[in-house]
Design a protein around this motif. Structure first.
Motif, PDB file in Angstrom:
ATOM      1  N   LEU A   1       0.935  -1.137   0.126  1.00  0.00           N
ATOM      2  CA  LEU A   1      -0.311   0.083  -0.047  1.00  0.00           C
ATOM      3  C   LEU A   1       0.866   1.143   0.103  1.00  0.00           C
ATOM      4  O   LEU A   1       0.480   2.263  -0.467  1.00  0.00           O
ATOM      5  CB  LEU A   1      -0.882  -0.012   1.272  1.00  0.00           C
ATOM      6  CG  LEU A   1      -1.899  -1.169   1.050  1.00  0.00           C
ATOM      7  CD1 LEU A   1      -2.764  -1.655   2.662  1.00  0.00           C
ATOM      8  CD2 LEU A   1      -2.905  -0.986  -0.051  1.00  0.00           C
TER       9      LEU A   1
ATOM     10  N   GLU B   1      -3.345 -11.133  -4.214  1.00  0.00           N
ATOM     11  CA  GLU B   1      -1.990 -10.945  -4.846  1.00  0.00           C
ATOM     12  C   GLU B   1      -0.805 -11.142  -4.207  1.00  0.00           C
ATOM     13  O   GLU B   1       0.336 -11.835  -4.765  1.00  0.00           O
ATOM     14  CB  GLU B   1      -2.157  -9.570  -5.492  1.00  0.00           C
ATOM     15  CG  GLU B   1      -0.850  -9.001  -6.366  1.00  0.00           C
ATOM     16  CD  GLU B   1      -0.901  -7.691  -7.029  1.00  0.00           C
ATOM     17  OE1 GLU B   1       0.179  -6.956  -7.089  1.00  0.00           O
ATOM     18  OE2 GLU B   1      -2.396  -7.375  -6.935  1.00  0.00           O
TER      19      GLU B   1
ATOM     20  N   ASP C   1     -13.815  -6.688  -1.396  1.00  0.00           N
ATOM     21  CA  ASP C   1     -13.502  -7.212  -2.676  1.00  0.00           C
ATOM     22  C   ASP C   1     -11.877  -6.467  -2.734  1.00  0.00           C
ATOM     23  O   ASP C   1     -11.004  -7.290  -3.480  1.00  0.00           O
ATOM     24  CB  ASP C   1     -14.123  -6.465  -3.809  1.00  0.00           C
ATOM     25  CG  ASP C   1     -15.599  -7.147  -3.827  1.00  0.00           C
ATOM     26  OD1 ASP C   1     -15.770  -8.435  -3.215  1.00  0.00           O
ATOM     27  OD2 ASP C   1     -16.381  -6.831  -4.754  1.00  0.00           O
ATOM     28  N   GLU C   2     -11.563  -5.374  -2.189  1.00  0.00           N
ATOM     29  CA  GLU C   2     -10.065  -4.833  -2.254  1.00  0.00           C
ATOM     30  C   GLU C   2      -9.431  -5.512  -1.184  1.00  0.00           C
ATOM     31  O   GLU C   2      -8.190  -5.638  -1.616  1.00  0.00           O
ATOM     32  CB  GLU C   2     -10.383  -3.064  -1.873  1.00  0.00           C
ATOM     33  CG  GLU C   2      -8.968  -2.393  -1.783  1.00  0.00           C
ATOM     34  CD  GLU C   2      -8.371  -2.284  -2.934  1.00  0.00           C
ATOM     35  OE1 GLU C   2      -7.303  -2.016  -3.126  1.00  0.00           O
ATOM     36  OE2 GLU C   2      -8.860  -2.879  -4.100  1.00  0.00           O
ATOM     37  N   ILE C   3      -9.838  -5.799  -0.137  1.00  0.00           N
ATOM     38  CA  ILE C   3      -9.048  -6.364   0.685  1.00  0.00           C
ATOM     39  C   ILE C   3      -8.802  -8.046   0.132  1.00  0.00           C
ATOM     40  O   ILE C   3      -7.611  -8.403   0.138  1.00  0.00           O
ATOM     41  CB  ILE C   3      -9.639  -6.700   1.993  1.00  0.00           C
ATOM     42  CG1 ILE C   3      -9.751  -5.366   2.952  1.00  0.00           C
ATOM     43  CG2 ILE C   3      -9.071  -7.523   3.070  1.00  0.00           C
ATOM     44  CD1 ILE C   3     -10.688  -5.079   4.019  1.00  0.00           C
ATOM     45  N   LYS C   4      -9.638  -8.361  -0.502  1.00  0.00           N
ATOM     46  CA  LYS C   4      -9.520  -9.807  -0.888  1.00  0.00           C
ATOM     47  C   LYS C   4      -8.563  -9.705  -2.092  1.00  0.00           C
ATOM     48  O   LYS C   4      -7.496 -10.474  -2.261  1.00  0.00           O
ATOM     49  CB  LYS C   4     -10.648 -10.393  -1.557  1.00  0.00           C
ATOM     50  CG  LYS C   4     -10.551 -11.959  -1.890  1.00  0.00           C
ATOM     51  CD  LYS C   4     -11.928 -12.301  -2.504  1.00  0.00           C
ATOM     52  CE  LYS C   4     -12.048 -13.752  -3.094  1.00  0.00           C
ATOM     53  NZ  LYS C   4     -13.339 -14.339  -3.483  1.00  0.00           N
ATOM     54  N   ARG C   5      -8.564  -8.808  -2.920  1.00  0.00           N
ATOM     55  CA  ARG C   5      -7.741  -8.788  -4.193  1.00  0.00           C
ATOM     56  C   ARG C   5      -6.143  -8.566  -3.582  1.00  0.00           C
ATOM     57  O   ARG C   5      -5.291  -9.083  -4.083  1.00  0.00           O
ATOM     58  CB  ARG C   5      -8.127  -7.299  -4.807  1.00  0.00           C
ATOM     59  CG  ARG C   5      -7.408  -7.030  -6.177  1.00  0.00           C
ATOM     60  CD  ARG C   5      -7.700  -5.914  -6.781  1.00  0.00           C
ATOM     61  NE  ARG C   5      -7.368  -4.646  -6.027  1.00  0.00           N
ATOM     62  CZ  ARG C   5      -5.849  -4.311  -5.830  1.00  0.00           C
ATOM     63  NH1 ARG C   5      -4.930  -4.835  -6.508  1.00  0.00           N
ATOM     64  NH2 ARG C   5      -5.699  -3.387  -5.180  1.00  0.00           N
ATOM     65  N   VAL C   6      -6.019  -7.572  -2.584  1.00  0.00           N
ATOM     66  CA  VAL C   6      -4.711  -7.284  -2.274  1.00  0.00           C
ATOM     67  C   VAL C   6      -4.133  -8.321  -1.773  1.00  0.00           C
ATOM     68  O   VAL C   6      -2.969  -8.830  -2.264  1.00  0.00           O
ATOM     69  CB  VAL C   6      -4.716  -5.994  -1.170  1.00  0.00           C
ATOM     70  CG1 VAL C   6      -3.324  -5.990  -0.420  1.00  0.00           C
ATOM     71  CG2 VAL C   6      -5.077  -4.814  -1.913  1.00  0.00           C
TER      72      VAL C   6
ATOM     73  N   TRP D   1      -6.671   1.845   6.471  1.00  0.00           N
ATOM     74  CA  TRP D   1      -6.866   1.038   5.090  1.00  0.00           C
ATOM     75  C   TRP D   1      -7.931   0.097   5.304  1.00  0.00           C
ATOM     76  O   TRP D   1      -9.140   0.059   4.594  1.00  0.00           O
ATOM     77  CB  TRP D   1      -5.811   0.317   4.392  1.00  0.00           C
ATOM     78  CG  TRP D   1      -5.998  -0.143   3.349  1.00  0.00           C
ATOM     79  CD1 TRP D   1      -6.327   0.331   1.953  1.00  0.00           C
ATOM     80  CD2 TRP D   1      -6.032  -1.545   3.139  1.00  0.00           C
ATOM     81  NE1 TRP D   1      -6.396  -0.630   1.211  1.00  0.00           N
ATOM     82  CE2 TRP D   1      -6.160  -1.781   1.643  1.00  0.00           C
ATOM     83  CE3 TRP D   1      -5.812  -2.746   3.739  1.00  0.00           C
ATOM     84  CZ2 TRP D   1      -6.537  -3.166   1.007  1.00  0.00           C
ATOM     85  CZ3 TRP D   1      -6.000  -3.992   3.180  1.00  0.00           C
ATOM     86  CH2 TRP D   1      -6.374  -3.860   2.003  1.00  0.00           C
TER      87      TRP D   1
ATOM     88  N   ALA E   1     -11.324   0.246   3.341  1.00  0.00           N
ATOM     89  CA  ALA E   1     -11.436  -0.752   2.217  1.00  0.00           C
ATOM     90  C   ALA E   1     -12.721  -1.524   2.119  1.00  0.00           C
ATOM     91  O   ALA E   1     -12.934  -2.239   3.165  1.00  0.00           O
ATOM     92  CB  ALA E   1      -9.848  -1.418   1.994  1.00  0.00           C
TER      93      ALA E   1
ATOM     94  N   THR F   1       1.559   1.872  -3.645  1.00  0.00           N
ATOM     95  CA  THR F   1       0.499   2.109  -4.522  1.00  0.00           C
ATOM     96  C   THR F   1      -0.732   3.161  -4.283  1.00  0.00           C
ATOM     97  O   THR F   1      -1.262   3.324  -5.103  1.00  0.00           O
ATOM     98  CB  THR F   1      -0.122   0.695  -4.691  1.00  0.00           C
ATOM     99  OG1 THR F   1      -0.887   0.187  -3.340  1.00  0.00           O
ATOM    100  CG2 THR F   1       0.577  -0.584  -5.155  1.00  0.00           C
ATOM    101  N   GLU F   2      -0.573   3.466  -2.941  1.00  0.00           N
ATOM    102  CA  GLU F   2      -1.758   4.379  -2.410  1.00  0.00           C
ATOM    103  C   GLU F   2      -1.365   5.748  -2.771  1.00  0.00           C
ATOM    104  O   GLU F   2      -2.467   6.642  -2.606  1.00  0.00           O
ATOM    105  CB  GLU F   2      -2.045   4.188  -0.998  1.00  0.00           C
ATOM    106  CG  GLU F   2      -2.741   2.748  -0.811  1.00  0.00           C
ATOM    107  CD  GLU F   2      -4.179   2.757  -1.424  1.00  0.00           C
ATOM    108  OE1 GLU F   2      -4.997   3.346  -0.740  1.00  0.00           O
ATOM    109  OE2 GLU F   2      -4.397   1.961  -2.288  1.00  0.00           O
TER     110      GLU F   2
END
Length: 324
Positions: A127, A278, A270-275, A263, A267, A130-131
């Motif tokens: 983060l 990855e 879906d965003e937490i799951k995506r991060v 965060w 967040a 990227t943030e």
């Protein structure tokens, strides 16, 4: 079951105690997890000292993250034996814990030591990169505490994206560590840091990442390109941030703060799951890792905490609440 608690704030090695507790009965929608590994992070030490952004009621459980195995479920949920990342902190320094099933994140069977460290430091590094700044391939970033766990993850993630990393450390003996981690340039902090960075890099950094605070923060800011951004995520020096007004006024530098809790609050699922999806893939592929210095049992927690804060370690200290 056994768990680590503290009844007052202070030096972690002095105030933490291990107690025996009755296992908690499961209510619908809950799962019992046997905790396999949990790291000791700076945020744990800071919270126990009473210097964290959130202060729990006393007596308080300890341990921000870890990995465990589901051993019992009430209602729908993960199958028995599923490996899961622990959420809903603190409380990971325990032989077992009951969680709302919905907060547990299943992960594939792999290196439990590396996976145990996934929730806090890799996400922080991701983060930070990227943030705040839209980094492009070939850009430079500069970071203090580059030999820390977060610093190592920042380097690995940046290099995977073609971003150049300048690492700043506080002692000469740490230079080989940050170079082995993959940074492109390494510096020992000092009053002339900006001059040395300018002389070695082909262009000025656009992002500075700091965990030290004090004068070190100001020296990082002085290295930035016009319009650059400096992000503070820690205060290892115990000193307030020193922000040179000339860089803010004339060089249009932005100063931001980062806290992972914020965060998580903002967040969506879906965003937490995506991060974390990855990051998990990067750990499984071996692209993301941190060295382990030593693993202690839960009964050895006083020694583990003293070892953590003593300095001079070669990696992260882990607890193994159910044995190594």
């Amino acid at each position: 079951m056994k768990k680590a608690i503290y009844r007052q704030h202070g030096n972690a090695a002095e105030v933490i105690e291990i107690i025996d507790a009755e296992p908690q009965a499961l209510e619908p929608g809950q799962s019992r997890v046997k905790i396999l590994r949990s790291p000791i992070n700076p945020s744990d030490i800071v919270q126990i000292a009473g210097q964290y952004g959130i202060q729990p009621d006393m007596p308080a459980a300890a341990g921000m993250e870890g990995i465990g195995e589901v051993v019992e479920v009430n209602g729908d949920g993960h199958e028995i034996g599923t490996l899961v990342l622990l959420a809903d902190p603190p409380g990971a320094w325990a032989s077992e814990r009951v969680f709302p099933t919905e907060v547990l994140v299943p992960v594939p069977r792999a290196d439990i030591d590396q996976l145990a460290m996934l929730t806090v430091n890799p996400a922080t590094a991701y983060l930070l990169l990227t943030e705040y700044v839209d980094l492009k391939e070939g850009d430079w970033i500069i970071q203090s505490a580059a030999n820390s766990a977060v610093g190592r993850y920042v380097t690995q993630l940046a290099k995977s994206r073609g971003i150049n990393v300048a690492s700043v450390v506080r002692r000469e003996t740490a230079i080989p560590d940050v170079k082995d981690a993959g940074c492109d340039a390494a510096f020992v902090d000092g009053p002339d840091l900006a001059e040395r960075v300018e002389a070695e890099l082909d262009k000025a950094p656009v992002l500075a990442i700091d965990a030290v605070a004090g004068d070190a923060f100001g020296r990082l800011i002085a290295t930035l390109a016009h319009g650059g951004t400096a992000v503070s995520y820690g205060g290892m020096s115990g000193e307030p941030l020193i922000i040179p007004d000339g860089n803010i006024i004339f060089n249009n530098v932005s100063v931001r703060g980062f806290w992972l809790v914020n965060w998580f609050t903002n967040a969506g699922p879906d965003e937490i799951k995506r991060v974390y999806g990855e990051l998990t893939e990067l750990v499984l592929s071996g692209q993301l890792n941190a060295p382990i210095d030593k693993i202690f049992t839960l009964d050895q927690i006083t020694d583990a905490l003293a070892h953590t804060v003593a300095g001079g370690r070669s990696g992260k200290v882990l607890l193994a609440p159910n044995g190594i």
